[in-house]
Design an enzyme around this catalytic site. Sequence first.
Site, short mmCIF file in Angstrom:
data_model
loop_
_atom_site.label_atom_id
_atom_site.label_comp_id
_atom_site.label_asym_id
_atom_site.label_seq_id
_atom_site.Cartn_x
_atom_site.Cartn_y
_atom_site.Cartn_z
N ARG A 63 26.75 5.82 7.32
CA ARG A 63 27.88 5.25 6.58
C ARG A 63 28.42 6.18 5.50
O ARG A 63 29.61 6.16 5.20
CB ARG A 63 27.44 3.96 5.90
CG ARG A 63 27.47 2.82 6.87
CD ARG A 63 27.09 1.54 6.19
NE ARG A 63 25.91 1.01 6.84
CZ ARG A 63 25.47 -0.21 6.69
NH1 ARG A 63 26.07 -1.04 5.87
NH2 ARG A 63 24.42 -0.63 7.34
N ASP A 199 5.14 7.93 17.38
CA ASP A 199 4.01 7.69 16.49
C ASP A 199 3.56 9.09 16.09
O ASP A 199 2.99 9.81 16.90
CB ASP A 199 2.89 6.95 17.24
CG ASP A 199 1.72 6.65 16.33
OD1 ASP A 199 1.38 7.51 15.49
OD2 ASP A 199 1.13 5.56 16.44
N HIS A 200 3.88 9.48 14.86
CA HIS A 200 3.71 10.89 14.54
C HIS A 200 2.24 11.34 14.60
O HIS A 200 1.96 12.51 14.73
CB HIS A 200 4.36 11.24 13.19
CG HIS A 200 3.58 10.83 11.99
ND1 HIS A 200 3.59 9.55 11.49
CD2 HIS A 200 2.77 11.53 11.18
CE1 HIS A 200 2.82 9.50 10.42
NE2 HIS A 200 2.30 10.68 10.20
N GLU A 238 -5.50 7.82 1.93
CA GLU A 238 -4.40 8.50 1.25
C GLU A 238 -4.60 8.39 -0.25
O GLU A 238 -5.09 7.36 -0.74
CB GLU A 238 -3.08 7.82 1.61
CG GLU A 238 -2.75 7.90 3.07
CD GLU A 238 -1.35 7.35 3.31
OE1 GLU A 238 -0.41 8.13 3.23
OE2 GLU A 238 -1.23 6.14 3.55
N HIS A 262 -0.98 4.06 14.26
CA HIS A 262 -1.75 5.30 14.21
C HIS A 262 -3.24 5.09 14.54
O HIS A 262 -3.80 5.78 15.39
CB HIS A 262 -1.65 5.94 12.83
CG HIS A 262 -0.25 6.08 12.31
ND1 HIS A 262 0.80 6.40 13.12
CD2 HIS A 262 0.28 5.95 11.06
CE1 HIS A 262 1.92 6.46 12.40
NE2 HIS A 262 1.62 6.18 11.15
C1 BG6 Z 1 3.30 6.56 7.96
C2 BG6 Z 1 3.10 5.40 7.04
O1 BG6 Z 1 3.50 6.13 9.27
O2 BG6 Z 1 2.16 7.40 7.90
C3 BG6 Z 1 2.86 5.87 5.62
O3 BG6 Z 1 4.25 4.57 7.07
C4 BG6 Z 1 1.72 6.84 5.59
O4 BG6 Z 1 2.59 4.77 4.76
C5 BG6 Z 1 1.91 7.94 6.62
O5 BG6 Z 1 1.70 7.41 4.29
C6 BG6 Z 1 0.67 8.79 6.72
O6 BG6 Z 1 0.95 9.89 7.53
P1 BG6 Z 1 0.11 11.21 7.39
O7 BG6 Z 1 0.61 12.08 8.48
O8 BG6 Z 1 0.36 11.73 6.01
O9 BG6 Z 1 -1.31 10.81 7.57
#
Ligand code: BG6
Length: 511
Positions: A63, A199-200, A238, A262
């Site tokens: 936008r 899903d990274h 984290e 994850h």
């Molecule tokens: C994300 C979550 O998918 O993964 C975050 O939404 C989280 O809350 C993050 O901080 C963690 O990713 P990584 O790669 O830093 O372990």
Amino acid sequence: MAALTMENPLREGIRLERTPDPCVMVIFGASGDLTRRKLMPALYNLSRERLLPAGFSVVGFSRTEMNDEQFRAAMKEAVEQFGEQGPVDREAWESFAEGLFYLSAHPGHPEDYASLSSLLEEVDRQRGTNGNRVYYLAVPPSSFAGIVQQLDAAGLAQGEKGWRRLIIEKPFGHDLQSARELNQAISKVFHEEQIYRIDHYLGKETVQNLLVFRFANGIFEPIWNRRYVNHVQITAAETVGVENRASYYEESGALRDMVQNHLSQVLALTAMEPPASMGADEVRAEKLKVLRAIPPLVGDRVNSCVVRGQYGPGWVDGKQVAGYRSEPGINPNSTTETFVALKLFVENWRWAGVPFYLRTGKRLPKHLTEIVIQFRQAPLLLFNHTPTDQVSPNLLVIRIQPDEGISLKFNAKQPGPAVHVRPVTMDFRYSTSFGMASASAYERLLLDCMLGDPSLFAHRDAVETAWSILTPILEAWASQPAPSFPNYAAGSWGPAEADSLLQGGCCWRQP
Ligand code: BG6
């Protein structure tokens, strides 16, 4: 990161076989955080390493009022700020930026999709992208279905010329019901083979290595089962708090944010059977079997097998930090969990009776993700100077991040005249063994999508199965009185109750 030179033979060897077709990536939410932090730095790196196809282009759809030049300048700033591979190379940037275009548009306005269609045709003409499109929905999930319908109505979802793929970001739904609805809405327009649920974690080099470690070595698989394994721990800790994502996180919480996606994926890769081949369908089918073998926790088992927590004020990395309820944008009486630990079982022949402990939390003392396989003790102890309970169990620790690597802890004789048993460690570190930086997870996954390789993306069935395991927990929590939060101090390893989840005198590894 090294370019395609002989310094980098491994990567060169793999990548040269795989060049995507020329294509355009349309990013919905192009002025948002995800585009700036992750997508642009990843695309720029791929371009700099010459891994993108000739003519590769991006059309930003958002936008915010901007023209192409302003979009290019904003994206350059983003790459400078968030790119992890050193300063931006002027020449490489200019060549990449030539393919960046922008459309100020509203995701709900049909006429804006007509403009998108004309722009894409123009890009095809100018840059030879042949009608191949990746649509990346970097927008809140509430907009997914609407955008997909508009793409369909504008004739952009399918086409005679070229391929069309859709990338969506988690959360894939809020619970089982909403995940099904979302999948249904999207599948009316796109076939499952066109849908890439990102899903990274699956793009992380160390997560991919899990399969190589298990199935390219003959020595681990024979002991990877209930006869030899006492239990498995998967921790994603984290140090950060909720950051600037209050409104998302308040709705989500740790179970939805980390476990549904994850940690379930990591568990599935850890526990799955060897697939018939490394093809996407075969690997995804084996992962799905694992998730289907996990009985959902219902009734009393929710309280006996799940611990939730929320951080109060405390100290992290030598700094005093606020409690969750005092973070900006958070409800001062919030009952959202920032920590969760679970005990699950995979009820199949390989794993029956072996607990899988999962835990994740924000504001814990360390940033790390690891899998710990704790093996059973030796059947009897022959070394009388060391009492049995002081002999450490054998641990295989797979460090997903940071300090990526694998270590094996075993017992050795301490030098000296008497036989004293002491634990020692064998250690493999990516950084010393390979001496090269790995590509970011987004680089790998974006490239895989352009290549049409869905192996590292979540399949609909896996997403819904993971929700069917977790939804009863969410429902049980919703029906219980509000938890007494906060129940752990920032900078601690979560609520004390998480320790009592572990059975048989075992404890969480505290790295
Ligand atoms: C994300 C979550 O998918 O993964 C975050 O939404 C989280 O809350 C993050 O901080 C963690 O990713 P990584 O790669 O830093 O372990």
